[in-house]
Design an enzyme around this catalytic site. Structure first.
Site, short mmCIF file in Angstrom:
data_model
loop_
_atom_site.label_atom_id
_atom_site.label_comp_id
_atom_site.label_asym_id
_atom_site.label_seq_id
_atom_site.Cartn_x
_atom_site.Cartn_y
_atom_site.Cartn_z
N TYR A 144 19.85 -49.77 -106.61
CA TYR A 144 20.05 -50.50 -105.05
C TYR A 144 21.41 -50.90 -105.13
O TYR A 144 22.15 -51.47 -105.95
CB TYR A 144 19.06 -51.90 -105.41
N ASP A 239 29.08 -49.27 -109.34
CA ASP A 239 28.40 -50.36 -108.69
C ASP A 239 28.28 -51.47 -109.70
O ASP A 239 27.15 -51.44 -110.38
CB ASP A 239 27.21 -50.07 -107.87
N LYS A 267 29.15 -61.16 -106.66
CA LYS A 267 28.53 -62.18 -107.50
C LYS A 267 29.24 -63.21 -108.17
O LYS A 267 29.86 -63.99 -107.64
CB LYS A 267 27.35 -61.48 -108.41
P1 KE4 Z 1 24.42 -58.23 -101.62
O1 KE4 Z 1 24.81 -57.51 -100.55
O2 KE4 Z 1 23.01 -58.79 -101.82
O3 KE4 Z 1 25.34 -59.26 -101.99
O4 KE4 Z 1 24.52 -57.11 -103.17
C1 KE4 Z 1 24.02 -56.10 -102.83
C2 KE4 Z 1 23.77 -55.44 -104.44
C3 KE4 Z 1 24.78 -54.28 -104.57
N1 KE4 Z 1 24.90 -53.60 -105.74
C4 KE4 Z 1 24.15 -54.07 -106.70
C5 KE4 Z 1 24.01 -53.50 -108.21
C6 KE4 Z 1 23.14 -55.22 -106.66
O5 KE4 Z 1 22.38 -55.59 -107.62
C7 KE4 Z 1 23.13 -55.90 -105.33
C8 KE4 Z 1 22.29 -57.09 -105.09
N2 KE4 Z 1 21.27 -57.68 -105.90
C9 KE4 Z 1 20.33 -57.90 -105.73
C10 KE4 Z 1 19.16 -58.39 -107.15
N3 KE4 Z 1 18.77 -57.47 -107.56
C11 KE4 Z 1 20.25 -59.06 -104.74
C12 KE4 Z 1 18.99 -60.07 -104.61
C13 KE4 Z 1 18.50 -60.14 -103.24
O6 KE4 Z 1 18.45 -59.04 -102.50
O7 KE4 Z 1 17.91 -61.24 -102.74
#
Ligand code: KE4
Length: 427
Positions: A144, A239, A267
């Site tokens: 993801y 990533d 994060k």
């Molecule tokens: P955000 O757009 O949610 O800040 O980040 C996206 C993203 C990109 N790359 C990786 C490896 C990620 O894990 C994420 C987002 N992580 C999820 C948790 N698995 C966010 C939680 C959510 O969607 O509320």
């Protein structure tokens, strides 16, 4: 747990927010039950709207590496707040943040701040396409990278949790440029590059996929990705939005000694405030506007409050070096879980690296998405509910990863190990 206040809040929220949540995974749809609302977070604890206290293994999905409400991060934000919340011009914090990131992650020679991990990966793949002049992107099933249209193809995290890894609303023409392969499958990569290597702008990969549980590479796999992208003039994008600054100060790339061409970050570097960043080789990054032809922008990119929080969080990592502690805490929880499953006669895998771990109720090591979805997720869901009632909050999906923070050290990790062990025995 009490649910009155959270129930009222969810009822109100559901009238005006889709699903009552601002991010789908928070809705507890796969684990059952209704989500609780958090009013305050402190250290390793969440305090719910109903006054319950939970030992938190989500850590707001990664940022809270020093524990929630860290006093140094708080003080930095309070100090920055005196001077305003956003300027729309360059500000000194952005320079300090960029210098820190370049210092901490050697593969990052230049970096651009943005406001989420999604913006970071979206921008990185646009830049890879602009730099190489090629259109195809390879991603891996179950990984993801945020809700980027062209990457919401066999995506993990909430998309997988809700059973729609290929989101509606993404035109086939967008997804057509995305090649999805199985993680840990070198033959598929070989064959793909043999057929269309000259069309592939980049591979984007979570080096340790953490959005379909937590999956580790076969020996040599990431080195193989590095070699084949170099050979074909494609870029390798790590990533590290979740693994960065967590699995080592310099992320997975520091642990394994691989230099990607670009890295997506997020994060932790925002200290809990909205943030993302992408960086890498100067010759690539210099293709970004205003110097180069690849456009990328953001009103709140480099926001002074988010930068102040992130700088404080990074400086604290530099000062405290919590990584040996994370190895110890991670091994403590892993051995407790495996011991409880063994005593129960339940097959369980607990892949763990430092402060990240997941549970797969499976006989064999999980190497890819199919293995992950083949595990007994109902066992995880039962454990989730048992643990929550007993005061431990695991990620509300079998397709997420658990996070440790420095504040878990001491009684919390022992109490949680005991509760989770009892939860496994109760399955
Ligand atoms: P955000 O757009 O949610 O800040 O980040 C996206 C993203 C990109 N790359 C990786 C490896 C990620 O894990 C994420 C987002 N992580 C999820 C948790 N698995 C966010 C939680 C959510 O969607 O509320």
């Amino acid at each position: 747990m009490n649910h009155t206040q959270s129930g009222n809040l969810l009822e109100r929220a559901s009238r005006v927010i889709p699903g009552g949540v601002n991010s789908p995974v928070r809705a507890f749809r796969s684990v059952g039950g209704a989500p609780f609302f958090t009013k305050r977070a402190e250290g390793a604890h969440l305090h719910t709207a109903d006054g319950d206290q939970l030992i938190d293994f989500v850590c707001t999905w990664g940022p809270a590496i020093h524990g929630h409400n860290d006093p140094d991060v708080q003080a930095a934000v309070a100090q920055a707040l005196q001077n305003g919340t956003s300027f729309g011009t360059p500000n000194p914090f952005e320079v300090e943040m960029a210098e820190l990131l370049v210092q901490i992650v050697p593969s990052v020679e230049k970096v651009r701040m943005c406001n989420s991990g999604t913006e970071a990966t979206m921008s990185a793949i646009r830049l890879a396409r602009g730099f190489t002049g090629r259109d195809k992107i390879i991603k891996f099933a179950g990984c993801y990278h945020g809700h980027v249209d062209s990457l919401l193809v066999k995506a993990g995290s909430g998309a997988l949790t809700l059973g729609n890894p290929d989101s509606a609303g993404v035109p086939g023409s967008f997804a057509a440029e995305t090649i999805v392969l199985d993680y840990n499958d070198t033959a598929a990569i070989e064959e793909t590059f043999h057929r269309q290597g000259d069309q592939i702008a980049a591979i984007i990969v979570e080096p340790y996929p953490a959005n379909c549980g937590f999956i580790l590479p076969d020996d040599g796999y990431l080195e193989f990705l590095r070699a084949i992208t170099t050979k074909h003039g494609s870029l390798l994008i790590f990533d590290e939005v979740m693994t960065g600054f967590r699995l080592a100060l310099g992320g997975v790339q520091e642990r394994i000694g691989i230099t990607p061409d670009m890295t997506a970050m997020g994060k932790i570097i925002g200290g809990g405030l909205p943030v993302g960043a992408f960086g890498g080789r100067s010759d690539i990054m210099d293709h970004l506007a205003p110097d180069g032809p690849v456009y990328q922008a953001g009103t709140l990119s480099g926001n002074p409050l988010a930068m102040a929080a992130g700088i404080a969080a990074l400086r604290k990592l530099l000062q405290t070096n919590p990584y040996p502690l994370f190895e110890k805490l991670g091994e403590t929880i892993q051995s407790a879980l495996l011991g409880a499953a063994k005593a129960k006669g339940l097959p369980l895998q607990v892949p763990q690296v430092g402060s990240m771990f997941a549970l797969f109720f499976s006989e064999d090591r999980v190497r890819n998405l199919d293995d992950a979805t083949g595990s007994e997720t109902q066992h995880f869901n039962k454990l989730f509910r048992y643990a929550l009632e007993a005061g431990v909050y695991l990620p509300p999906s079998a397709y997420e990863t658990c996070f440790l923070c420095t504040a878990h050290d001491g009684e919390d990790i022992d109490r949680a190990a005991e509760i989770l062990s009892d939860g496994i025995a109760a399955i």
